[in-house]
Design a protein around this motif. Structure first.
Motif, PDB file in Angstrom:
ATOM      1  N   ILE A 115      38.804   8.585 -52.384  1.00  0.00           N
ATOM      2  CA  ILE A 115      38.837   9.799 -51.338  1.00  0.00           C
ATOM      3  C   ILE A 115      37.277   9.916 -50.981  1.00  0.00           C
ATOM      4  O   ILE A 115      37.055  10.245 -49.790  1.00  0.00           O
ATOM      5  CB  ILE A 115      39.104  10.980 -52.623  1.00  0.00           C
ATOM      6  N   ILE A 116      36.271   9.365 -51.786  1.00  0.00           N
ATOM      7  CA  ILE A 116      34.821   9.592 -51.456  1.00  0.00           C
ATOM      8  C   ILE A 116      34.838   8.903 -50.156  1.00  0.00           C
ATOM      9  O   ILE A 116      34.028   9.214 -49.084  1.00  0.00           O
ATOM     10  CB  ILE A 116      34.015   9.322 -52.535  1.00  0.00           C
ATOM     11  N   PHE A 118      36.958   7.723 -48.077  1.00  0.00           N
ATOM     12  CA  PHE A 118      37.642   8.305 -46.850  1.00  0.00           C
ATOM     13  C   PHE A 118      36.952   9.363 -46.351  1.00  0.00           C
ATOM     14  O   PHE A 118      36.892   9.362 -44.987  1.00  0.00           O
ATOM     15  CB  PHE A 118      39.079   8.804 -47.292  1.00  0.00           C
ATOM     16  N   PHE A 119      36.143  10.306 -46.934  1.00  0.00           N
ATOM     17  CA  PHE A 119      35.554  11.131 -46.442  1.00  0.00           C
ATOM     18  C   PHE A 119      34.124  10.686 -45.850  1.00  0.00           C
ATOM     19  O   PHE A 119      33.652  11.417 -44.829  1.00  0.00           O
ATOM     20  CB  PHE A 119      35.150  12.520 -47.488  1.00  0.00           C
ATOM     21  N   ASP A 120      33.752   9.539 -46.220  1.00  0.00           N
ATOM     22  CA  ASP A 120      32.429   9.083 -45.766  1.00  0.00           C
ATOM     23  C   ASP A 120      32.860   8.515 -44.236  1.00  0.00           C
ATOM     24  O   ASP A 120      32.180   8.791 -43.258  1.00  0.00           O
ATOM     25  CB  ASP A 120      32.008   7.564 -46.365  1.00  0.00           C
ATOM     26  N   ALA A 121      34.092   8.020 -44.178  1.00  0.00           N
ATOM     27  CA  ALA A 121      34.537   7.427 -42.953  1.00  0.00           C
ATOM     28  C   ALA A 121      34.731   8.577 -41.813  1.00  0.00           C
ATOM     29  O   ALA A 121      34.435   8.439 -40.965  1.00  0.00           O
ATOM     30  CB  ALA A 121      35.412   6.572 -43.118  1.00  0.00           C
ATOM     31  N   VAL A 122      35.532   9.788 -42.395  1.00  0.00           N
ATOM     32  CA  VAL A 122      35.762  10.859 -41.527  1.00  0.00           C
ATOM     33  C   VAL A 122      34.234  11.366 -41.262  1.00  0.00           C
ATOM     34  O   VAL A 122      33.889  12.047 -39.940  1.00  0.00           O
ATOM     35  CB  VAL A 122      36.531  11.801 -42.182  1.00  0.00           C
ATOM     36  N   ALA A 123      33.460  11.487 -42.058  1.00  0.00           N
ATOM     37  CA  ALA A 123      32.095  12.326 -41.669  1.00  0.00           C
ATOM     38  C   ALA A 123      31.270  11.345 -40.608  1.00  0.00           C
ATOM     39  O   ALA A 123      30.742  11.943 -39.601  1.00  0.00           O
ATOM     40  CB  ALA A 123      31.141  12.164 -42.926  1.00  0.00           C
ATOM     41  N   TYR A 124      31.447  10.029 -40.838  1.00  0.00           N
ATOM     42  CA  TYR A 124      30.803   8.957 -39.829  1.00  0.00           C
ATOM     43  C   TYR A 124      31.385   9.298 -38.404  1.00  0.00           C
ATOM     44  O   TYR A 124      30.773   9.339 -37.369  1.00  0.00           O
ATOM     45  CB  TYR A 124      30.852   7.722 -40.107  1.00  0.00           C
ATOM     46  N   LYS A 125      32.768   9.571 -38.333  1.00  0.00           N
ATOM     47  CA  LYS A 125      33.622   9.662 -37.205  1.00  0.00           C
ATOM     48  C   LYS A 125      33.037  11.042 -36.626  1.00  0.00           C
ATOM     49  O   LYS A 125      32.980  11.056 -35.220  1.00  0.00           O
ATOM     50  CB  LYS A 125      34.914   9.557 -37.496  1.00  0.00           C
ATOM     51  N   LEU A 126      32.812  11.915 -37.149  1.00  0.00           N
ATOM     52  CA  LEU A 126      32.167  13.444 -36.701  1.00  0.00           C
ATOM     53  C   LEU A 126      31.056  13.336 -36.184  1.00  0.00           C
ATOM     54  O   LEU A 126      30.841  13.706 -35.179  1.00  0.00           O
ATOM     55  CB  LEU A 126      32.498  14.426 -37.851  1.00  0.00           C
ATOM     56  N   LEU A 127      30.223  12.299 -36.769  1.00  0.00           N
ATOM     57  CA  LEU A 127      28.761  12.152 -36.243  1.00  0.00           C
ATOM     58  C   LEU A 127      28.997  11.533 -34.879  1.00  0.00           C
ATOM     59  O   LEU A 127      28.259  11.825 -33.964  1.00  0.00           O
ATOM     60  CB  LEU A 127      27.927  11.538 -37.115  1.00  0.00           C
ATOM     61  N   TYR A 158      41.989   3.500 -46.126  1.00  0.00           N
ATOM     62  CA  TYR A 158      41.684   4.287 -47.138  1.00  0.00           C
ATOM     63  C   TYR A 158      42.621   5.281 -47.677  1.00  0.00           C
ATOM     64  O   TYR A 158      42.894   5.413 -48.906  1.00  0.00           O
ATOM     65  CB  TYR A 158      40.318   5.357 -46.568  1.00  0.00           C
ATOM     66  N   VAL A 159      43.352   5.884 -46.675  1.00  0.00           N
ATOM     67  CA  VAL A 159      44.689   6.649 -47.133  1.00  0.00           C
ATOM     68  C   VAL A 159      45.593   5.970 -47.792  1.00  0.00           C
ATOM     69  O   VAL A 159      46.173   6.202 -48.734  1.00  0.00           O
ATOM     70  CB  VAL A 159      45.026   7.394 -45.786  1.00  0.00           C
ATOM     71  N   ALA A 160      45.872   4.820 -47.476  1.00  0.00           N
ATOM     72  CA  ALA A 160      46.878   3.914 -48.124  1.00  0.00           C
ATOM     73  C   ALA A 160      46.249   3.506 -49.326  1.00  0.00           C
ATOM     74  O   ALA A 160      47.109   3.445 -50.448  1.00  0.00           O
ATOM     75  CB  ALA A 160      47.179   2.368 -47.066  1.00  0.00           C
ATOM     76  N   ALA A 161      45.058   3.175 -49.478  1.00  0.00           N
ATOM     77  CA  ALA A 161      44.351   2.855 -50.862  1.00  0.00           C
ATOM     78  C   ALA A 161      44.529   3.906 -51.712  1.00  0.00           C
ATOM     79  O   ALA A 161      44.907   3.719 -52.991  1.00  0.00           O
ATOM     80  CB  ALA A 161      42.995   2.300 -50.538  1.00  0.00           C
ATOM     81  N   ILE A 162      44.518   5.177 -51.418  1.00  0.00           N
ATOM     82  CA  ILE A 162      44.469   6.365 -52.285  1.00  0.00           C
ATOM     83  C   ILE A 162      45.796   6.357 -52.908  1.00  0.00           C
ATOM     84  O   ILE A 162      45.896   6.766 -53.738  1.00  0.00           O
ATOM     85  CB  ILE A 162      43.901   7.765 -51.458  1.00  0.00           C
ATOM     86  N   GLY A 163      46.809   6.460 -51.810  1.00  0.00           N
ATOM     87  CA  GLY A 163      48.380   6.386 -52.154  1.00  0.00           C
ATOM     88  C   GLY A 163      48.626   5.355 -53.279  1.00  0.00           C
ATOM     89  O   GLY A 163      49.477   5.646 -54.246  1.00  0.00           O
ATOM     90  N   ILE A 164      48.313   4.009 -52.986  1.00  0.00           N
ATOM     91  CA  ILE A 164      48.552   2.965 -53.631  1.00  0.00           C
ATOM     92  C   ILE A 164      47.989   3.108 -55.131  1.00  0.00           C
ATOM     93  O   ILE A 164      48.672   2.477 -56.017  1.00  0.00           O
ATOM     94  CB  ILE A 164      48.485   1.701 -53.116  1.00  0.00           C
ATOM     95  N   ALA A 165      46.788   3.784 -54.927  1.00  0.00           N
ATOM     96  CA  ALA A 165      46.223   3.825 -56.496  1.00  0.00           C
ATOM     97  C   ALA A 165      46.804   4.441 -57.695  1.00  0.00           C
ATOM     98  O   ALA A 165      46.776   4.233 -58.798  1.00  0.00           O
ATOM     99  CB  ALA A 165      44.773   4.608 -56.100  1.00  0.00           C
TER     100      ALA A 165
END
Length: 200
Positions: A115-116, A118-127, A158-165
């Motif tokens: 999750i962390i 994932f949010f790193d990647a989303v935040a980079y995209k927003l920047l 990342y979304v796939a990794a969170i679900g599969i975890a």
């Protein structure tokens, strides 16, 4: 133009300092084993491996953040807040790393780590989007970021990794490692823009 460039360099310097602190915090979480023979290292290997993966991720963000800011004509208030948002999520990497390192293979820490990231990647995209507004929709920067296959693929993975975890943490870990491997080569989209700016 010089004012914009100065602001971008200050933002980059501040971000570099924060990322250096993040790496320092992570390494301080490492504890040597109690024993004195090499076999004593075995119990702490998962912690070291998690640290190494997180170090690579922070290095990837540092590298690509550097390239993206150097390619931008500058920053504005929105970009500065977007950058702080990115640094916030990156600052949680040591916490998630420590939890996963102490509980390798556990569902909760693996999910949280994903999750962390994932949010790193989303935040980079927003920047990236914020810098797109600074540069303009028709600027060379806009053309450079028009296609972001690795960025989009990373978020999906990342979304796939969170679900599969929830089913198999080791498979989730493998997906996260795959994302890191994808980004080992720096983002080449910005290099022509940097060269152009250096030529004047």
């Amino acid at each position: 133009m010089s004012r914009f460039l100065t602001e971008a360099s200050r933002l980059e310097a501040f971000s570099d300092g924060v990322l250096a602190v993040i790496i320092t915090i992570m390494v301080l979480e490492l504890r040597p084993p109690d024993g004195t023979d090499l076999r004593s290292l075995l119990p702490v290997l998962p912690t070291v491996a998690t640290y190494a993966l997180s170090f690579v991720f922070i290095g990837i963000y540092w590298n690509n953040h550097h390239h993206m800011l150097r390619a931008s004509r500058g920053v504005d208030g929105r970009a500065m807040w977007a950058n702080l948002h990115l640094l916030f999520w990156l600052s949680l990497v040591p916490f998630s790393t420590a939890w996963l390192g102490r509980n390798p293979g556990a569902v909760g820490p693996t999910v949280f780590y994903g999750i962390i990231l994932f949010f790193d990647a989303v935040a980079y995209k927003l920047l990236q989007w914020a810098l797109l507004e600074v540069n303009g929709r028709n600027a060379p920067f806009a053309k450079a970021v028009a296609t972001d296959l690795k960025g989009t693929a990373s978020i999906v993975l990342y979304v796939a990794a969170i679900g599969i975890a929830f089913v198999s943490p080791p498979v989730s870990d493998a997906i996260l490692i795959l994302v890191a491997i994808m980004w080992v080569v720096p983002d080449r989209r910005f290099e022509p823009l940097i060269d152009m700016k250096q030529r004047g």
